[in-house]
Design an enzyme around this catalytic site. Structure first.
Site, short mmCIF file in Angstrom:
data_model
loop_
_atom_site.label_atom_id
_atom_site.label_comp_id
_atom_site.label_asym_id
_atom_site.label_seq_id
_atom_site.Cartn_x
_atom_site.Cartn_y
_atom_site.Cartn_z
N LYS A 60 30.21 -14.36 -51.80
CA LYS A 60 30.16 -12.89 -51.95
C LYS A 60 31.55 -12.31 -51.79
O LYS A 60 31.98 -11.45 -52.57
CB LYS A 60 29.19 -12.29 -50.93
CG LYS A 60 27.74 -12.52 -51.29
CD LYS A 60 26.77 -12.18 -50.18
CE LYS A 60 25.35 -12.58 -50.59
NZ LYS A 60 24.35 -12.42 -49.55
N GLN A 104 23.98 -10.66 -43.55
CA GLN A 104 23.40 -11.87 -44.13
C GLN A 104 22.18 -12.32 -43.32
O GLN A 104 22.26 -12.49 -42.10
CB GLN A 104 24.47 -12.98 -44.15
CG GLN A 104 24.03 -14.26 -44.83
CD GLN A 104 23.75 -14.08 -46.32
OE1 GLN A 104 24.54 -13.46 -47.04
NE2 GLN A 104 22.63 -14.61 -46.77
N ASP A 127 21.99 -4.19 -50.31
CA ASP A 127 20.87 -5.12 -50.49
C ASP A 127 19.61 -4.37 -50.95
O ASP A 127 18.66 -4.99 -51.42
CB ASP A 127 20.56 -5.84 -49.17
CG ASP A 127 21.18 -7.23 -49.11
OD1 ASP A 127 21.46 -7.81 -50.18
OD2 ASP A 127 21.37 -7.73 -47.98
#
Ligand code: NDP
Length: 301
Positions: A60, A104, A127
């Site tokens: 990422k 995460q 997200d």
């Protein structure tokens, strides 16, 4: 994926699509910098030492920088408490250089993941898991949409064009894939069935579908004889299968060999949905930065 698979026109090449999307994003980021003096920034928080999570976070970060954005990484030890993590999240929430924040998952067991997700500023929740963004998606508001289902939608629209009136069966009802996927398809005016572990006669449900999205976590569960001929099949499943001698390979939720003989189009498990997820994360970060400035996005983003 074999060379034969790559050249089969039925196979949806998510890797190539994601590469093109990243190019578009990079051009848009350049325009944001040149016209508004803004560099979008993504903050990624990693708690603990999970090896797969470390790889995702590294990827990422790399893709964020490659697209011209700023990447901020926060690495915390496995023993971090929920209060400590909440205090950390507060920093990027307040930092104007940060447009996107993601923590995460999974987080260590002493931390409630939903509490962390809901502590993120919804306008920086790239997200798309915050309850406010779930609500915006459900009510037609402008929010940030979860990356994996949004990536699936882009692949479907690219292959099929207008999705209105198509019958879609989404297998799986998780908050991160199944439910937002179904909502996105409904927003495209599909007729949507959501199947799950209590669904009766799943093959019969799937056989009625023009579009099948499998997000189950059960290797090769969906067989070719479950499909309507010509159906478009999106395989979200990512199941690591351990072989002898410690070797492993990835399997999808769809039995590619039998399904690809019946489907009109199908994603492979390597090079299908997977590459779209990070590309859509980068896209969401750029979208968040652009919205804050009231900047119009280019077509197709
Ligand atoms: P979850 O475990 O949260 O949800 C799985 C869903 O599948 C549940 O709704 C469950 O039903 C349903 N299910 C389980 N067994 C059956 C069955 N026998 N028949 C019908 N439905 C069933 O998984 P996720 O949504 O998080 O992930 C799904 C898959 O997608 C996984 O393989 C995951 O690794 C992969 N994934 C891939 C991503 C990518 O970037 N490519 C990103 C995210 C996930 P119920 O609710 O009734 O229990």
């Amino acid at each position: 994926m074999s060379d034969r698979t790559l050249t089969d026109p039925k196979v949806i090449d998510g890797k190539a699509f994601a590469a093109k999307l990243r190019e578009k994003i990079a051009r848009q980021v350049k325009a944001l910098k040149e016209q508004h003096g803004i560099t979008p920034g993504l903050a990624v928080v990693l708690v603990g030492e999970d090896p797969a999570s470390k790889v995702y976070v590294r990827n990422k970060g790399e893709q964020t920088k490659e697209s011209g954005m700023a990447s901020f990484e926060h690495k915390l030890p496995t023993t971090t408490t929920q209060a400590e993590l909440l205090a950390l999240i507060d920093q990027p929430n307040k930092d104007p250089k940060v447009n996107g924040i993601l923590c995460q998952l999974p987080v260590p067991k002493q931390i409630d993941p939903q509490a962390i997700i809901n502590a993120i500023d919804p306008d920086k929740d790239v997200d798309g898991f915050h309850v406010v963004n779930a609500g915006r998606l459900a009510t037609g508001g402008q929010g940030l949409v979860p990356c994996t289902p949004y990536g699936c939608l882009l692949l479907l629209k690219d292959r099929l064009g207008d999705l209105a009136g198509k019958h879609a069966v989404v297998i799986g009802r998780s908050n991160i894939v199944g439910k937002p996927m179904a909502q996105l398809l409904l927003n495209e005016s599909c007729t949507v069935t959501i199947a799950h572990s209590r669904t009766r006669d799943l093959p019969a449900e799937v056989r009625r579908a023009d579009i099948v999205v499998a997000a189950v976590g059960r290797p090769e569960m969906v067989k070719g004889d479950w499909l309507k001929p010509g159906a478009t099949v999106i395989d979200v499943g990512t199941n690591r299968i351990m072989g002898e001698g410690g070797n492993s390979h990835l399997a999808g939720d769809v039995d590619f060999a039998s399904a690809s003989a019946v489907a009109g189009a199908i994603t492979p498990v390597r090079g299908g949905v997977g590459p779209m997820t990070i590309a859509c994360l980068i896209r969401n970060t750029m979208v968040s930065a652009a919205r804050r400035e009231g900047y119009e996005l280019a077509e197709g983003l």
